[in-house]
Design an enzyme around this catalytic site. Structure first.
Site, PDB file in Angstrom:
ATOM      1  N   ASN A   1     -10.177  -0.757  -2.400  1.00  0.00           N
ATOM      2  CA  ASN A   1      -8.633  -0.483  -2.033  1.00  0.00           C
ATOM      3  C   ASN A   1      -7.698  -1.120  -3.424  1.00  0.00           C
ATOM      4  OD1 ASN A   1      -5.935  -1.001  -1.218  1.00  0.00           O
ATOM      5  ND2 ASN A   1      -6.557  -1.491   0.977  1.00  0.00           N
TER       6      ASN A   1
ATOM      7  N   CYS B   1       0.732  -1.264  -0.023  1.00  0.00           N
ATOM      8  CA  CYS B   1      -0.008  -0.080  -0.059  1.00  0.00           C
ATOM      9  C   CYS B   1       0.903   1.331  -0.054  1.00  0.00           C
ATOM     10  CB  CYS B   1      -1.027   0.018   1.287  1.00  0.00           C
ATOM     11  SG  CYS B   1      -1.888  -1.493   1.284  1.00  0.00           S
TER      12      CYS B   1
ATOM     13  N   HIS C   1      -3.843   7.002   1.138  1.00  0.00           N
ATOM     14  CA  HIS C   1      -4.079   5.716   0.473  1.00  0.00           C
ATOM     15  C   HIS C   1      -5.461   5.222   0.951  1.00  0.00           C
ATOM     16  CE1 HIS C   1      -4.188   1.478  -0.104  1.00  0.00           C
ATOM     17  NE2 HIS C   1      -3.999   1.232   0.951  1.00  0.00           N
TER      18      HIS C   1
HETATM   19  N1  ACO Z   1     -19.286  -9.858   4.906  1.00  0.00           N
HETATM   20  C1  ACO Z   1     -19.813 -10.048   5.995  1.00  0.00           C
HETATM   21  N2  ACO Z   1     -19.444 -10.489   7.048  1.00  0.00           N
HETATM   22  C2  ACO Z   1     -18.018 -10.539   7.131  1.00  0.00           C
HETATM   23  C3  ACO Z   1     -17.175 -10.292   6.347  1.00  0.00           C
HETATM   24  C4  ACO Z   1     -18.084  -9.883   4.969  1.00  0.00           C
HETATM   25  N3  ACO Z   1     -17.150  -9.437   3.753  1.00  0.00           N
HETATM   26  N4  ACO Z   1     -15.979 -10.127   6.388  1.00  0.00           N
HETATM   27  C5  ACO Z   1     -15.965 -10.728   7.715  1.00  0.00           C
HETATM   28  N5  ACO Z   1     -17.265 -10.816   8.204  1.00  0.00           N
HETATM   29  C6  ACO Z   1     -17.677 -11.234   9.499  1.00  0.00           C
HETATM   30  C7  ACO Z   1     -16.531 -11.906  10.353  1.00  0.00           C
HETATM   31  O1  ACO Z   1     -16.437 -13.201  10.071  1.00  0.00           O
HETATM   32  C8  ACO Z   1     -17.145 -11.848  11.767  1.00  0.00           C
HETATM   33  O2  ACO Z   1     -18.105 -12.460  11.960  1.00  0.00           O
HETATM   34  P1  ACO Z   1     -18.472 -13.064  13.501  1.00  0.00           P
HETATM   35  O3  ACO Z   1     -18.430 -11.870  14.381  1.00  0.00           O
HETATM   36  O4  ACO Z   1     -19.520 -14.024  13.324  1.00  0.00           O
HETATM   37  O5  ACO Z   1     -17.070 -13.865  13.787  1.00  0.00           O
HETATM   38  C9  ACO Z   1     -17.538 -10.260  11.733  1.00  0.00           C
HETATM   39  O6  ACO Z   1     -17.714 -10.218  10.341  1.00  0.00           O
HETATM   40  C10 ACO Z   1     -16.694  -9.085  12.180  1.00  0.00           C
HETATM   41  O7  ACO Z   1     -15.546  -9.513  11.609  1.00  0.00           O
HETATM   42  P2  ACO Z   1     -14.316  -8.629  11.835  1.00  0.00           P
HETATM   43  O8  ACO Z   1     -12.918  -9.016  11.073  1.00  0.00           O
HETATM   44  O9  ACO Z   1     -14.086  -8.723  13.280  1.00  0.00           O
HETATM   45  O10 ACO Z   1     -14.724  -7.120  11.479  1.00  0.00           O
HETATM   46  P3  ACO Z   1     -14.228  -5.523  11.624  1.00  0.00           P
HETATM   47  O11 ACO Z   1     -15.259  -4.937  12.249  1.00  0.00           O
HETATM   48  O12 ACO Z   1     -12.802  -5.634  12.144  1.00  0.00           O
HETATM   49  O13 ACO Z   1     -14.129  -5.265  10.006  1.00  0.00           O
HETATM   50  C11 ACO Z   1     -12.590  -4.883   8.445  1.00  0.00           C
HETATM   51  C12 ACO Z   1     -13.332  -5.891   9.203  1.00  0.00           C
HETATM   52  C13 ACO Z   1     -13.643  -4.121   7.533  1.00  0.00           C
HETATM   53  C14 ACO Z   1     -11.487  -5.534   7.312  1.00  0.00           C
HETATM   54  C15 ACO Z   1     -11.923  -4.128   9.272  1.00  0.00           C
HETATM   55  O14 ACO Z   1     -11.176  -4.649  10.347  1.00  0.00           O
HETATM   56  C16 ACO Z   1     -10.768  -3.043   8.683  1.00  0.00           C
HETATM   57  O15 ACO Z   1     -11.289  -2.471   7.945  1.00  0.00           O
HETATM   58  N6  ACO Z   1      -9.667  -3.045   9.045  1.00  0.00           N
HETATM   59  C17 ACO Z   1      -8.651  -2.523   8.280  1.00  0.00           C
HETATM   60  C18 ACO Z   1      -8.051  -3.417   7.132  1.00  0.00           C
HETATM   61  C19 ACO Z   1      -7.526  -2.303   5.953  1.00  0.00           C
HETATM   62  O16 ACO Z   1      -7.991  -1.457   5.980  1.00  0.00           O
HETATM   63  N7  ACO Z   1      -6.924  -3.015   5.230  1.00  0.00           N
HETATM   64  C20 ACO Z   1      -6.233  -2.585   4.076  1.00  0.00           C
HETATM   65  C21 ACO Z   1      -5.288  -1.868   4.429  1.00  0.00           C
HETATM   66  S1  ACO Z   1      -3.597  -2.427   4.253  1.00  0.00           S
HETATM   67  C22 ACO Z   1      -3.599  -2.576   2.439  1.00  0.00           C
HETATM   68  O17 ACO Z   1      -4.144  -1.732   2.021  1.00  0.00           O
HETATM   69  C23 ACO Z   1      -3.077  -3.593   2.133  1.00  0.00           C
END
Ligand code: ACO
Length: 356
Positions: free
Chosen positions: A313, A116, A283
């Site tokens: 992203n 990224c 980013h």
């Molecule tokens: N659709 C539906 N449900 C989902 C999905 C989806 N696409 N993905 C995960 N879930 C579920 C999980 O299984 C989990 O279910 P459970 O509670 O029954 O176990 C629930 O949703 C919550 O999952 P989390 O992973 O804890 O969700 P979170 O609130 O952390 O959101 C997310 C996930 C959006 C990825 C968040 O953590 C985030 O944005 N993190 C930053 C990641 C990021 O920005 N990455 C890119 C930057 S780095 C780069 O660019 C390479």
């Protein structure tokens, strides 16, 4: 000594727009979940067998080159940032050189792997080369074709819904105008958590880092594994261990800490304040991350460029695509102080301040 500036900028995104509802037809997800957590409404996917990171990069490059007022033959160095290269090796730098038809000039081509923050790293490298007088027209590209290697089953939904394809490019040139150009760049990394956001297979690791870090994952290595099989074991194939993985919450927490930190560092070096920023182009990791950073820095909505809603992203391509759109729409004007910042896998992160 010269200062360097962005002399031309271009971007390219593939035509095919994939909505959240489209994804919910192949995996257990929903438009509501994706928008609420990430802000993403749709993303673009490249045309398979026809488009690649290098071809999309070439399209963005052609626009940047024309806008820089040069010809392809004037480009004297290429830097290509991607985590989704066409080949394991050689890198996309030489492929884009061939795609642009500029092999006769035999210029150097450098590939960088900083995910990224790849574009910011590339910008910093280009800045140093131009400032020292070594090159005059550096073509810097960030391009990704994530769609080629995502897990479209429910297992991969936490990663797959976030990423999209596209490319952005700039031409970095010298300027003697003291009121214009790249003021400073800051680069950082911390490999402690390398596996928290990674695509680890195929690779030469042989399980080493996992054993050393006490991480639990069976790659199918045993006494019978021969040298030529370490790179890609049958177990990796059988269990789909060749997809990217991400501990989302962990990444989120670090990102919202590092973005403001590295922006503050650049402002301090340049002797400027947050209130001097006219446009921040972060980013496009996640809309929630950008909003958090905006709030922390006290910037207004019209001082931050977000387009993750449309493209997801796009990793190394996200900063140049967003910067290009901001400039094309008139939101970045001559004399504006533009702040770029990125954080991602590695972890690596960085920032740049540009007087446009
Ligand atoms: N659709 C539906 N449900 C989902 C999905 C989806 N696409 N993905 C995960 N879930 C579920 C999980 O299984 C989990 O279910 P459970 O509670 O029954 O176990 C629930 O949703 C919550 O999952 P989390 O992973 O804890 O969700 P979170 O609130 O952390 O959101 C997310 C996930 C959006 C990825 C968040 O953590 C985030 O944005 N993190 C930053 C990641 C990021 O920005 N990455 C890119 C930057 S780095 C780069 O660019 C390479």
């Amino acid at each position: 000594m010269f200062r360097s500036k962005i002399g031309g900028i271009g971007h390219y995104v593939p035509e095919w727009a994939v909505t959240n509802d489209d994804l919910s037809k192949v995996m257990d997800t929903s438009d509501e979940w994706i928008q609420e957590r990430t802000g993403i409404q749709e993303r673009r996917y490249a045309k398979k067998h026809t488009e690649t990171s290098a071809t999309m990069g070439a399209k963005a490059a052609e626009i940047a080159i024309e806008r820089a007022g040069i010809t392809k033959e004037d480009v004297d160095f290429i830097i290509f940032a991607t985590l989704s290269p066409d080949y394991y090796f050689p890198g996309c730098g030489v492929l884009v050189q061939r795609e642009l038809g500029i092999t006769k000039t035999e210029i150097g081509a450098l590939d960088i792997r900083n995910q990224c923050s790849g574009f910011i790293y590339g910008l910093s490298i280009a800045d140093q080369f131009v400032k020292t007088g070594m090159y005059k027209n550096i073509l810097l590209i960030g391009a990704e074709m994530h769609s080629m290697g995502l897990d479209f089953s429910t297992t991969g939904r936490n990663v797959t819904v976030i990423f999209g394809d596209g490319a952005g490019a700039v031409v970095i040139q010298p300027t003697e105008d003291e009121n214009q150009g790249i003021l400073t760049t800051k680069l950082h990394s911390d490999g402690t958590y390398a596996e928290k956001l990674a695509m680890i297979n195929p690779g030469a690791h042989g399980g080493y880092h996992f054993d050393k870090m006490g991480l639990d994952m069976d790659f199918g290595y045993d006494e019978s594994i021969k040298y030529g099989e370490i790179f890609l074991t049958q177990k990796m194939l059988d269990e789909g261990q060749y997809y990217p993985n991400m501990e989302g919450k962990f990444v989120f927490k670090l990102a919202v800490q590092k973005f403001p930190e590295v922006i503050g560092e650049a402002l301090e070096t340049a002797g400027l304040k947050t209130s001097d920023i006219d446009m921040m182009v972060p980013h496009q990791a996640n809309l929630r991350i950008s909003q958090f950073v905006q709030k922390r820095l006290g910037l207004r909505d019209d001082q931050v460029w977000n387009n993750i809603q449309k493209y997801g992203n796009t990793t190394a391509a996200s900063v140049p695509i967003a910067l290009c759109e901001a400039w094309e729409s008139g939101a970045v004007k001559d004399g504006d102080l533009v702040c770029l910042a990125a954080f991602g896998s590695g972890f690596t992160w960085g920032s740049a301040l540009i007087r446009w």
